[in-house]
Scaffold this motif. Structure first.
Motif, short mmCIF file in Angstrom:
data_model
loop_
_atom_site.label_atom_id
_atom_site.label_comp_id
_atom_site.label_asym_id
_atom_site.label_seq_id
_atom_site.Cartn_x
_atom_site.Cartn_y
_atom_site.Cartn_z
N ALA A 1 74.41 73.64 64.55
CA ALA A 1 75.66 72.88 64.53
C ALA A 1 76.25 72.81 65.92
O ALA A 1 76.07 73.73 66.74
CB ALA A 1 76.66 73.57 63.60
N ALA B 1 76.48 62.88 75.08
CA ALA B 1 76.30 63.61 73.82
C ALA B 1 76.72 65.07 73.99
O ALA B 1 76.57 65.66 75.06
CB ALA B 1 74.82 63.57 73.40
N GLY B 2 77.24 65.61 72.89
CA GLY B 2 77.57 67.04 72.88
C GLY B 2 79.06 67.27 72.81
O GLY B 2 79.76 67.19 73.82
N GLY C 1 72.10 72.65 67.95
CA GLY C 1 70.65 72.81 68.07
C GLY C 1 70.26 73.38 69.42
O GLY C 1 71.08 74.04 70.10
N ALA D 1 61.17 66.40 64.27
CA ALA D 1 60.85 67.84 64.31
C ALA D 1 60.70 68.36 62.88
O ALA D 1 61.63 68.25 62.07
CB ALA D 1 61.96 68.60 65.03
C1 LIG Z 1 71.81 70.13 62.71
C2 LIG Z 1 71.41 69.60 64.07
C3 LIG Z 1 70.07 69.35 64.32
C4 LIG Z 1 69.67 68.83 65.56
N1 LIG Z 1 68.35 68.54 65.78
C5 LIG Z 1 67.96 67.97 66.94
C6 LIG Z 1 66.61 67.58 67.11
O1 LIG Z 1 65.76 67.70 66.23
N2 LIG Z 1 66.27 67.04 68.33
C7 LIG Z 1 67.19 66.84 69.34
O2 LIG Z 1 66.82 66.35 70.42
N3 LIG Z 1 68.48 67.20 69.17
C8 LIG Z 1 68.88 67.74 68.00
N4 LIG Z 1 70.21 68.07 67.81
C9 LIG Z 1 71.18 67.72 68.89
C10 LIG Z 1 71.83 66.36 68.57
O3 LIG Z 1 70.85 65.36 68.59
C11 LIG Z 1 72.99 65.94 69.48
O4 LIG Z 1 72.58 65.52 70.75
C12 LIG Z 1 74.09 66.93 69.67
O5 LIG Z 1 74.23 67.83 68.62
C13 LIG Z 1 75.37 66.14 69.89
O6 LIG Z 1 76.51 66.95 69.84
P1 LIG Z 1 77.45 66.99 68.55
O7 LIG Z 1 76.68 67.65 67.49
O8 LIG Z 1 78.63 67.76 69.03
O9 LIG Z 1 77.82 65.55 68.19
C14 LIG Z 1 70.64 68.59 66.58
C15 LIG Z 1 71.99 68.86 66.31
C16 LIG Z 1 72.38 69.35 65.08
C17 LIG Z 1 73.84 69.60 64.81
#
Ligand SMILES: Cc1cc2nc3c(=O)[nH]c(=O)nc-3n(C[C@H](O)[C@H](O)[C@H](O)COP(=O)(O)O)c2cc1C
Length: 345
Positions: free
Chosen positions: A308, A190-191, A147, A26
């Motif tokens: 975040a 995830a998450g 995100g 992205a």
């Molecule tokens: C700074 C940031 C940018 C993210 N960018 C994307 C992204 O471009 N595409 C996507 O599918 N998920 C994105 N996410 C989600 C993460 O891939 C992930 O699945 C999720 O944040 C996991 O949870 P956690 O942050 O608690 O470990 C983003 C998360 C963060 C924190």
């Protein structure tokens, strides 16, 4: 993690420790000189460059994250496949046409990201029927992620949508397909996963792995600016907020002046030479999300904000990827009642 947060530096460091290092596509071209005049080419070039740079630093497994909502989705998929990426993770929409674009390259595994068992079942059925292809795994992203979130705002705090509920539902959904096809479809949680004990909990629930983002922002190898990482270290619990993103989804971010201004109705004028996210209502939007996230990446948080996860407030230091993974393994081992490192994550 886009825009520019998880690039060759972080992805290769994770891959060197035995994880799958993921490069976010992205807005990947936003740092190229011709980002505004030649958006499509700039993004293709930047992705090629990042994959090659990561490959030079690791022999481990590398993936890319390609959001379905990107208007250059097909370009990003084709480029990643040409560069022989090991895995494509694809969410923020249903990646129903992904196998068609990859055309059974064989070298690249395809992993949809979903937020419900229904979406998982739908994708598997459609892929099998239309493309004779079974997903190589499914990432299930719950409402504590950072995100953009695949939930309605009112679902985010609703216990019915907790990851602890979603994982067993998705595991049950994929089981009949696994039995019919005689192969595993690994489910990845995830998450909000923060400690090795969390990892253990979700593996016990039937997940085969986890996807983590937030904790890896606060690493030396993360490709964001020191200011971006400091925003994580300094964030308190109340600083995490849900925004209505211009792309039409809720998103979790660290509250700051920029977001307060937007909330108060202030506009941040911008030029949109390329409609980078299909669902973005750029004419109605008070700011450009690609520009805001790129500014934050560079440390100019006055002109943007940091996405975040809900646990970002727990981050209290910046460490190395090696030390972080060692800590997760140790905690995992403790939770499992086994010697540290006894089982790979
Ligand atoms: C700074 C940031 C940018 C993210 N960018 C994307 C992204 O471009 N595409 C996507 O599918 N998920 C994105 N996410 C989600 C993460 O891939 C992930 O699945 C999720 O944040 C996991 O949870 P956690 O942050 O608690 O470990 C983003 C998360 C963060 C924190």
């Amino acid at each position: 993690m886009g825009v520019g947060i998880s690039m060759a530096g972080l992805a290769s460091a994770v891959a060197n420790e035995g994880g799958i290092g993921v490069i976010a596509t992205a807005g990947i071209g936003m740092l190229e000189r011709d980002a505004y005049s030649n958006f499509l080419e700039a993004n293709i070039r930047a992705l090629r460059k990042e994959i090659r740079a990561a490959r030079e630093r690791t022999k481990g497994i590398l993936g890319v994250n390609i959001m379905v909502a990107l208007s250059n989705y097909a370009d990003m998929v084709r480029t990643a496949v040409e560069e022989k990426i090991d895995v494509i993770f694809s969410g923020a929409g249903l990646p129903l046409g992904l196998p068609e674009l990859v055309r059974k390259s064989g070298a690249t595994k395809l992993v949809p990201i979903v937020s419900s068992a229904r979406a998982a079942g739908l994708i598997i059925r459609k892929w099998l029927a239309k493309h004779d292809y079974c997903p190589d795994g499914i990432v299930v992203e719950g409402p504590l992620a950072g995100g953009h979130l695949g939930f309605k705002p009112e679902q985010i705090g609703d216990p019915a949508f907790r990851l602890e509920r979603l994982i067993p539902e998705v595991v049950a959904e994929v089981l009949p397909f696994e039995q019919e096809l005689g192969r595993a479809i690994p489910v990845v949680a995830a998450g909000g996963i923060y400690t090795g004990a969390d990892v253990h909990k979700f593996l016990e629930m039937g997940a085969s792995g986890v996807q983590m983002a937030t904790r890896f922002v606060a690493t030396e190898e993360c490709d964001a600016s020191p200011e971006f990482k400091e925003a994580f270290v300094n964030a308190g619990r109340d600083d995490l907020t849900i925004i209505a993103s211009p792309v039409g989804m809720p998103g979790r971010a660290i509250r700051n002046r920029f977001l307060d201004d937007v909330g108060a109705g202030k506009k941040k004028p911008f030029r949109c030479p390329f409609h980078c996210i299909i669902t973005c209502k750029q004419k109605a939007s008070p700011y450009c999300i690609a520009l805001a996230l790129t500014s934050a990446l560079k440390g100019k948080l006055k002109n943007g904000f940091a996405f975040a996860g809900a646990n970002a407030w727990r981050v209290d230091k910046i460490t190395s990827v090696k030390a972080l993974i060692a800590e997760l393994l140790r905690e995992y081992g403790e939770a499992a009642g086994a010697p540290a490192g006894g089982r790979a994550l």
